[in-house]
Design a protein around this motif. Structure first.
Motif, PDB file in Angstrom:
ATOM      1  N   SER A  84       1.105  -1.399  -0.328  1.00 50.62           N
ATOM      2  CA  SER A  84      -0.105  -0.464   0.111  1.00 50.62           C
ATOM      3  C   SER A  84       0.860   1.127  -0.235  1.00 50.62           C
ATOM      4  CB  SER A  84      -1.285  -0.423   1.292  1.00 50.62           C
ATOM      5  OG  SER A  84      -1.576  -0.691   1.129  1.00 50.62           O
ATOM      6  N   HIS A 110     -19.800   6.702  -6.404  1.00 51.13           N
ATOM      7  CA  HIS A 110     -19.773   5.040  -6.162  1.00 51.13           C
ATOM      8  C   HIS A 110     -21.678   5.508  -5.526  1.00 51.13           C
ATOM      9  CE1 HIS A 110     -17.363   2.203  -6.900  1.00 51.13           C
ATOM     10  NE2 HIS A 110     -16.391   3.059  -6.404  1.00 51.13           N
ATOM     11  N   ASP A 136     -18.169  -0.944   0.469  1.00 52.53           N
ATOM     12  CA  ASP A 136     -17.516  -2.127   0.188  1.00 52.53           C
ATOM     13  C   ASP A 136     -17.986  -2.411  -1.561  1.00 52.53           C
ATOM     14  OD1 ASP A 136     -18.443  -3.123   2.174  1.00 52.53           O
ATOM     15  OD2 ASP A 136     -20.376  -4.336   1.904  1.00 52.53           O
ATOM     16  N   THR A 137     -18.077  -1.188  -2.080  1.00 52.86           N
ATOM     17  CA  THR A 137     -18.016  -1.365  -3.322  1.00 52.86           C
ATOM     18  C   THR A 137     -16.426  -0.230  -4.461  1.00 52.86           C
ATOM     19  OG1 THR A 137     -19.540   0.832  -3.544  1.00 52.86           O
ATOM     20  CG2 THR A 137     -20.374  -0.567  -4.273  1.00 52.86           C
ATOM     21  N   SER A 138     -15.716   0.840  -2.880  1.00 53.74           N
ATOM     22  CA  SER A 138     -14.617   1.054  -3.121  1.00 53.74           C
ATOM     23  C   SER A 138     -13.614   0.799  -2.556  1.00 53.74           C
ATOM     24  CB  SER A 138     -15.468   2.627  -2.421  1.00 53.74           C
ATOM     25  OG  SER A 138     -15.097   3.088  -0.528  1.00 53.74           O
ATOM     26  N   LYS A 139     -14.336  -0.314  -1.895  1.00 53.32           N
ATOM     27  CA  LYS A 139     -13.189  -0.657  -0.499  1.00 53.32           C
ATOM     28  C   LYS A 139     -11.129  -1.385  -2.240  1.00 53.32           C
ATOM     29  CE  LYS A 139     -13.499  -2.908   2.139  1.00 53.32           C
ATOM     30  NZ  LYS A 139     -14.044  -4.560   3.182  1.00 53.32           N
ATOM     31  N   THR A 140     -12.143  -1.869  -3.070  1.00 50.26           N
ATOM     32  CA  THR A 140     -11.286  -2.685  -4.062  1.00 50.26           C
ATOM     33  C   THR A 140     -10.389  -1.740  -4.673  1.00 50.26           C
ATOM     34  OG1 THR A 140     -12.838  -4.717  -4.536  1.00 50.26           O
ATOM     35  CG2 THR A 140     -10.830  -4.211  -6.483  1.00 50.26           C
ATOM     36  N   GLU A 141     -11.226  -0.037  -5.409  1.00 51.18           N
ATOM     37  CA  GLU A 141     -10.575   0.806  -6.178  1.00 51.18           C
ATOM     38  C   GLU A 141      -9.453   1.515  -5.537  1.00 51.18           C
ATOM     39  OE1 GLU A 141     -12.273   4.223  -8.584  1.00 51.18           O
ATOM     40  OE2 GLU A 141     -13.589   3.617  -8.056  1.00 51.18           O
ATOM     41  N   ALA A 143      -7.801   0.537  -2.220  1.00 48.06           N
ATOM     42  CA  ALA A 143      -7.243  -0.284  -2.203  1.00 48.06           C
ATOM     43  C   ALA A 143      -5.763  -0.425  -3.402  1.00 48.06           C
ATOM     44  CB  ALA A 143      -7.367  -2.316  -1.939  1.00 48.06           C
ATOM     45  N   LYS A 144      -5.813  -0.290  -4.578  1.00 51.18           N
ATOM     46  CA  LYS A 144      -5.889   0.024  -5.706  1.00 51.18           C
ATOM     47  C   LYS A 144      -4.794   1.196  -5.530  1.00 51.18           C
ATOM     48  CE  LYS A 144      -8.135  -2.560  -9.729  1.00 51.18           C
ATOM     49  NZ  LYS A 144      -8.839  -2.455 -10.526  1.00 51.18           N
TER      50      LYS A 144
END
Length: 394
Positions: A84, A110, A136-141, A143-144
């Motif tokens: 990270s 989102h 939940d929907t923004s967690k992956t983005e 993390a990138k």
């Protein structure tokens, strides 16, 4: 020491130059300890790991086509792992303020997408659900780009001038107002009942207090009356006891006097009467014997015999008095009266015998035989003397 660098607790030290970092990163990451850095040959930069904040204000359209103005706050930071830090360092190391701007834009997109799939009722009543779906929907983005979100708070939802939220809340407001009015009425009624109960209790307490005061006052009056009457009552009881004692003493004195009278008068009188009766009986027996003797002797011899025996009779009577218990009330005169009475009785007896012997019946065939009627009269006189009881010598 020259060339030795140490990052802060909330920073990550990025050393570029020389060897590459992990995973082919163009720099090495150092956190939590120091590192010797060669000047000129190595370059050091610091990436913040502290908490950052981003505010989002977005106009979103719901599934019902109603525009809502939503305001949210996102708390985020760079992740603590090397991956990270490397991702965030490559993107924000030269301008770290861009992390807040980019995070706000990501969450705004989102937020519009999720609100568009929900109704106003769901958004208003289920804000926590909305925030969870956005995270939940923004967690992956997130993390990138090396960022993690600690929290998302929906601070306000406003429909502007449409009044939909107000209309939606009207029944609830009315129900709440109705419940508030009912609660207020109940509270007022309870307050009135409490006041009435308090007034009743106060009146009851006042009544009980008055009753207790009256009882105490009556008891004090009774005690004072008893205390004021105690002296006269005690005096009356004492006088009553004195009268009773005096009465008992008088009764005892009367009984004692009665016993004294019986011992001094009645008993001696009874003894005297008995003595006189015995003397009379003896005298009557003597006269009987003499009368029987006179029937066979002549009158002269009988008279002489009677005359000769008269002193002896008196003497015997006087001798009988000597041993008797006789109370003489008038001294020597009384004794003289007793002696005279005895002589008189003897003379009376003698005269009666003479009269009886001298009165012969002329119609009889034998004049020399004495008449028995005189003897009978003598016996009758003797019987009467015995029946008369004791002679009163007083």
């Amino acid at each position: 020491m020259f060339g030795y660098r140490v990052p802060a607790p909330d920073e990550a030290m990025l050393i570029s130059g020389g060897r590459r970092g992990l995973g082919g990163a163009p720099f090495r990451v150092v956190t939590g300890h120091g590192k010797f850095v060669l000047p000129v040959f190595r370059k050091v930069r610091f990436l913040t790991l502290s908490m950052c904040e981003s505010e989002v204000t977005e106009t979103c359209v719901t599934r019902q086509g109603i525009a809502l103005h939503v305001r949210a706050v996102i708390a985020f930071k760079v992740g603590n792992d090397h991956e990270s830090i490397i991702n965030a360092g490559q993107r924000f190391l030269s301008d770290q303020d861009q992390m807040s701007v980019l995070t706000g834009r990501i969450f705004a997109g989102h937020l519009r997408a999720i609100i568009g799939s929900m109704t106003v009722e769901e958004i208003v009543t289920e804000r926590q659900k909305l925030a969870a779906e956005v995270l939940d929907t923004s967690k992956t983005e997130m993390a990138k780009i090396g960022l993690i979100v600690d929290s998302l708070q929906i601070q306000s939802i406003d429909d502007g001038d449409t009044g939909y939220i107000d209309a939606m809340s009207a029944p609830h407001k009315a129900a709440i107002q109705r419940q508030a009015q009912i609660a207020q009425a109940q509270a007022t009624q309870a307050a009135v009942e409490a006041e009435q109960a308090a007034a009743r209790k106060q009146a009851e307490y006042a009544r009980q207090t008055a009753v207790v005061k009256a009882e105490y006052s009556a008891e004090v009056d009774r005690a004072q009356a008893q205390a004021s009457q105690a002296g006269p009552l005690a005096q009356a009881h004492a006088q009553q006891e004195v009268l009773a004692a005096q009465t008992e003493l008088a009764q005892r004195q009367a009984k004692l006097r009665q016993q004294q009278l019986v011992a001094e008068v009645v008993k001696p009188a009874e003894a005297e009467a008995e003595r006189v009766r015995i003397l009379a009986a003896a005298e009557a027996q003597r006269m009987k014997i003499q009368a029987e003797a006179a029937a066979s002797y002549d009158r002269v011899a009988l008279d002489r015999m009677l005359i000769d025996q008269l002193p002896q009779i008196v003497k015997e009577a006087a001798g009988g008095l000597a041993g008797a218990n006789v109370n003489v009330l008038n001294g020597a005169d009384g004794l003289g009266e007793i002696a005279a009475g005895l002589v008189s009785q003897g003379l009376t007896i003698l005269d009666s015998v003479r009269q009886n012997l001298g009165g012969q019946n002329p119609g009889t065939d034998h004049p020399d035989k004495p008449d028995n009627s005189g003897l009978l009269q003598l016996r009758a006189a003797k019987d009467r003397k015995q029946d008369d009881g004791p002679v009163n010598l007083d």
